[in-house]
Design a protein around this motif. Structure first.
Motif, PDB file in Angstrom:
ATOM      1  N   ILE A 200       0.758  -1.332   0.095  1.00 48.42           N
ATOM      2  CA  ILE A 200       0.109  -0.034  -0.086  1.00 48.42           C
ATOM      3  C   ILE A 200       0.881   1.189   0.227  1.00 48.42           C
ATOM      4  CG2 ILE A 200      -1.778   1.267   1.214  1.00 48.42           C
ATOM      5  CD1 ILE A 200      -2.630  -1.393   2.407  1.00 48.42           C
ATOM      6  N   TYR A 201       0.585   2.041  -0.641  1.00 48.52           N
ATOM      7  CA  TYR A 201       1.348   3.453  -0.705  1.00 48.52           C
ATOM      8  C   TYR A 201       0.167   4.722  -0.595  1.00 48.52           C
ATOM      9  CZ  TYR A 201       4.188   0.642  -3.724  1.00 48.52           C
ATOM     10  OH  TYR A 201       5.340  -0.281  -4.303  1.00 48.52           O
ATOM     11  N   HIS A 202       0.903   5.705  -0.287  1.00 48.89           N
ATOM     12  CA  HIS A 202      -0.094   6.921   0.167  1.00 48.89           C
ATOM     13  C   HIS A 202       0.747   8.156  -0.653  1.00 48.89           C
ATOM     14  CE1 HIS A 202       2.809   8.697   3.171  1.00 48.89           C
ATOM     15  NE2 HIS A 202       2.719   7.550   3.385  1.00 48.89           N
ATOM     16  N   VAL A 203      -0.104   9.151  -1.301  1.00 52.44           N
ATOM     17  CA  VAL A 203       0.541  10.232  -2.195  1.00 52.44           C
ATOM     18  C   VAL A 203      -0.266  11.376  -1.535  1.00 52.44           C
ATOM     19  CG1 VAL A 203       0.872  11.222  -4.483  1.00 52.44           C
ATOM     20  CG2 VAL A 203       0.577   8.728  -4.342  1.00 52.44           C
ATOM     21  N   ASP A 204       0.687  12.568  -1.224  1.00 51.38           N
ATOM     22  CA  ASP A 204       0.366  13.508  -0.258  1.00 51.38           C
ATOM     23  C   ASP A 204       0.850  14.864  -1.201  1.00 51.38           C
ATOM     24  OD1 ASP A 204      -0.685  12.400   2.331  1.00 51.38           O
ATOM     25  OD2 ASP A 204       1.000  11.223   1.627  1.00 51.38           O
ATOM     26  N   GLY A 205       0.157  15.871  -0.852  1.00 54.88           N
ATOM     27  CA  GLY A 205       0.347  17.205  -1.359  1.00 54.88           C
ATOM     28  C   GLY A 205      -0.615  18.286  -1.336  1.00 54.88           C
ATOM     29  N   ILE A 206      -0.726  19.117  -2.262  1.00 53.83           N
ATOM     30  CA  ILE A 206      -1.593  20.161  -2.548  1.00 53.83           C
ATOM     31  C   ILE A 206      -1.479  20.667  -3.830  1.00 53.83           C
ATOM     32  CG2 ILE A 206       0.116  22.135  -1.920  1.00 53.83           C
ATOM     33  CD1 ILE A 206      -2.002  23.505  -0.258  1.00 53.83           C
ATOM     34  N   VAL A 207      -3.011  20.920  -4.080  1.00 53.25           N
ATOM     35  CA  VAL A 207      -3.282  21.165  -5.626  1.00 53.25           C
ATOM     36  C   VAL A 207      -3.727  22.895  -5.610  1.00 53.25           C
ATOM     37  CG1 VAL A 207      -4.698  20.951  -7.533  1.00 53.25           C
ATOM     38  CG2 VAL A 207      -3.842  19.046  -6.327  1.00 53.25           C
ATOM     39  N   SER A 208      -3.144  23.361  -6.765  1.00 54.02           N
ATOM     40  CA  SER A 208      -3.573  24.734  -6.903  1.00 54.02           C
ATOM     41  C   SER A 208      -3.964  24.892  -8.375  1.00 54.02           C
ATOM     42  CB  SER A 208      -2.406  25.722  -6.552  1.00 54.02           C
ATOM     43  OG  SER A 208      -2.903  27.188  -6.816  1.00 54.02           O
ATOM     44  N   SER A 209      -5.404  25.296  -8.511  1.00 48.79           N
ATOM     45  CA  SER A 209      -5.805  25.676  -9.919  1.00 48.79           C
ATOM     46  C   SER A 209      -5.587  24.254 -10.796  1.00 48.79           C
ATOM     47  CB  SER A 209      -4.938  26.792 -10.628  1.00 48.79           C
ATOM     48  OG  SER A 209      -5.175  28.236  -9.948  1.00 48.79           O
ATOM     49  N   GLY A 210      -6.025  23.132 -10.393  1.00 52.56           N
ATOM     50  CA  GLY A 210      -5.898  21.957 -10.858  1.00 52.56           C
ATOM     51  C   GLY A 210      -4.699  21.320 -11.097  1.00 52.56           C
ATOM     52  N   LYS A 211      -3.474  22.074 -10.582  1.00 51.31           N
ATOM     53  CA  LYS A 211      -2.069  21.376 -10.863  1.00 51.31           C
ATOM     54  C   LYS A 211      -1.566  20.976  -9.416  1.00 51.31           C
ATOM     55  CE  LYS A 211      -1.482  23.545 -15.355  1.00 51.31           C
ATOM     56  NZ  LYS A 211      -0.663  24.488 -16.061  1.00 51.31           N
ATOM     57  N   PRO A 212      -0.854  20.010  -9.386  1.00 48.89           N
ATOM     58  CA  PRO A 212      -0.048  19.734  -8.091  1.00 48.89           C
ATOM     59  C   PRO A 212       0.983  20.821  -7.828  1.00 48.89           C
ATOM     60  CG  PRO A 212      -0.337  17.672  -9.190  1.00 48.89           C
ATOM     61  CD  PRO A 212      -0.629  18.677 -10.100  1.00 48.89           C
ATOM     62  N   LEU A 213       0.815  21.515  -6.673  1.00 50.16           N
ATOM     63  CA  LEU A 213       2.036  22.365  -6.344  1.00 50.16           C
ATOM     64  C   LEU A 213       2.895  21.718  -5.713  1.00 50.16           C
ATOM     65  CD1 LEU A 213       2.233  25.622  -6.329  1.00 50.16           C
ATOM     66  CD2 LEU A 213       1.531  25.530  -4.023  1.00 50.16           C
ATOM     67  N   LEU A 214       2.732  20.499  -4.843  1.00 50.13           N
ATOM     68  CA  LEU A 214       3.830  19.877  -4.233  1.00 50.13           C
ATOM     69  C   LEU A 214       2.973  18.454  -4.092  1.00 50.13           C
ATOM     70  CD1 LEU A 214       6.458  19.846  -2.911  1.00 50.13           C
ATOM     71  CD2 LEU A 214       5.096  20.522  -0.610  1.00 50.13           C
ATOM     72  N   ILE A 215       3.983  17.371  -4.330  1.00 50.35           N
ATOM     73  CA  ILE A 215       3.432  16.022  -4.275  1.00 50.35           C
ATOM     74  C   ILE A 215       4.435  14.993  -4.091  1.00 50.35           C
ATOM     75  CG2 ILE A 215       3.677  15.618  -6.787  1.00 50.35           C
ATOM     76  CD1 ILE A 215       1.018  13.984  -6.804  1.00 50.35           C
ATOM     77  N   ARG A 216       4.075  14.008  -3.293  1.00 45.17           N
ATOM     78  CA  ARG A 216       5.147  13.082  -2.731  1.00 45.17           C
ATOM     79  C   ARG A 216       4.333  11.854  -2.617  1.00 45.17           C
ATOM     80  NH1 ARG A 216       8.733  15.540  -4.138  1.00 45.17           N
ATOM     81  NH2 ARG A 216      10.513  16.293  -3.016  1.00 45.17           N
ATOM     82  N   ALA A 217       5.239  10.818  -3.077  1.00 44.04           N
ATOM     83  CA  ALA A 217       4.542   9.304  -3.072  1.00 44.04           C
ATOM     84  C   ALA A 217       5.610   8.577  -1.872  1.00 44.04           C
ATOM     85  CB  ALA A 217       4.698   8.621  -4.099  1.00 44.04           C
TER      86      ALA A 217
END
Length: 439
Positions: A200-217
């Motif tokens: 099992i994995y988790h992916v975390d981050g934040i989206v702005s205007s529909g695009k990931p501003l920051l993302i980590r798996a």
């Protein structure tokens, strides 16, 4: 450090159930420059640190939407209107959406919130977009439940449709176990899905205007359900490579399907024998040590970014110092959580020295009583790691498990062992000579 002032004075209501450091909203909102009222539980009200608060309404809980509406209206009267409603706990996102709709406050409405709270809704949406999901059914009629799940293969996972933190989640391995569980499924709506074997994995981050501003798996060691059942829970961020790229692409497809335009997210994915499966997603900051790793490794406070988005609803996040660098950073992080020894008190805990990637460890004070309500916070141990490779962090977690020592005392009844009840996973068995009361 206080954020850049907002362009105009806002009148905001904050829903707060948190009784710890997460309740320090003054870090994100300048209470002198803006008018802020709070809807709080009793413990949440005690945790507020802001020196200037326009109004507080205290409720025993947030379960009664009628009482919430009355309390919100009292805040609105005191503020002479409400521009924004801020809610950060996953348990409050649906209620906040209902309040926004009732009082016409900008922000996510119930239809949007349901895509990230109702596990049947989210799976239907991403399945329609062509992503794999476990086969599932809604358990709407308990009397016909056995017939409803007849087409699913065992093992099965039964979970509340709007649950979180693996609360109320059960694995059943046979028809008999499912039948015995049914009478205990009361008070909420449930769904049942096939168990998918695999990491099992988790992916975390934040989206702005529909695009990931920051993302980590990241890759889980054990699962959240394992943790709820008394086993350790760990996580390691993935280093660049095909597996990481595949997960990030899967996450972005999921986010587009679910129409997350602005906001934080925590996505969980299973790698089955035939590829990746969508498990579930929350439109909120990941729990456990996840926000602390983003802060410590990359200098990014995801809560701060998310609050700014809710206050400036519909406006793209301005360029934030450090976000670009954080997105490009190759430094990896990980964490280890050791569950409560429920029914015991902690006599001592000794954090091991000499594990280079281990940079932070939090254990309760001596004589802390484990009452089974610690969640992911007030537990036997919380450990954070940083390094340049998955193997480096993996080895550090294994060393922590082997060398961390603690001793428990009884309260009124003999204490139960804390962790693990069996093996951590196939690679990390307990040392055979570990004494029963001090590991």
């Amino acid at each position: 450090m206080m954020n850049t002032p907002f362009p105009r004075r806002t009148r905001s209501v904050v829903m707060n159930r948190w009784s710890d450091d997460f309740a320090a909203y003054h870090r994100y909102i300048d209470h002198d420059a803006h008018d802020v009222a709070y809807l709080c539980t009793p413990e949440g009200a005690k945790a507020l640190e802001a020196t200037r608060i326009s109004h507080i309404e205290i409720l025993p809980d947030f379960n009664d939407i009628h009482r919430l509406r009355v309390a919100f209206d009292a805040c609105r009267t005191r503020l002479t209107g409400v521009d924004r409603l801020i809610a950060l706990s996953e348990f409050d996102l649906l209620a906040a959406a209902q309040l926004r709709e009732t009082f016409d406050v900008p922000g996510d409405r119930p239809a949007t919130a349901a895509r990230f709270r109702d596990k049947t809704v989210m799976k239907r949406v991403v399945s329609a977009a062509g992503l794999r999901v476990p086969q599932f059914v809604e358990l709407n009629d308990r009397e016909d439940a056995l017939a409803t799940v007849a087409g699913l293969r065992h093992p099965l996972i039964v979970k509340p449709r709007t649950g979180a933190a693996s609360i109320g989640v059960h694995r059943v391995d046979s028809v008999e176990q499912f039948g015995a569980l049914l009478p205990r499924l009361t008070g909420t709506s449930y769904e049942c899905e096939e168990f998918i074997e695999g990491p099992i994995y988790h992916v975390d981050g934040i989206v702005s205007s529909g695009k990931p501003l920051l993302i980590r798996a990241s890759r889980y060691l054990n699962s959240c359900l394992d943790f709820a059942n008394g086993k350790p829970l760990g996580s390691i961020m993935l280093q660049p490579g095909p597996s990481n790229d595949e997960l990030l692409a899967f996450a972005q497809t999921s986010l587009r399907a679910l129409s997350l335009v602005d906001g934080a997210f925590h996505l969980e994915v299973i790698r089955g024998s035939d590829g990746l499966y969508f498990l579930e997603i929350g439109a909120r900051v990941g729990g456990g040590e996840i926000p602390f790793l983003f802060r410590d490794l990359y200098g990014i406070d995801i809560f701060s970014l998310w609050v700014r988005q809710q206050l400036n609803y519909g406006t793209p996040l301005a360029s934030e110092a450090g976000v670009g660098a954080a997105a490009r950073s190759t430094e990896l992080g990980g964490f280890l959580l050791l569950p409560e020894a429920t029914g015991s008190r902690l006599l001592r805990a000794v954090v091991p020295d000499g594990i280079a990637p281990l940079y932070a460890a939090i254990t309760p004070k001596a004589n802390h009583v484990f009452d089974g309500k610690g969640g992911y916070d007030k537990i036997l141990g919380r450990f954070r790691y940083r390094g340049r490779s998955e193997d480096e962090i993996d080895a550090a977690i294994a060393a922590t498990l082997e060398r961390f020592q603690y001793e428990l005392g009884d309260i009124d009844a003999p204490s139960r062992p804390a962790w693990p009840r069996g093996h951590w996973h196939d690679g990390y068995p307990l040392p055979e000579n570990a004494p029963s009361r001090c590991r």
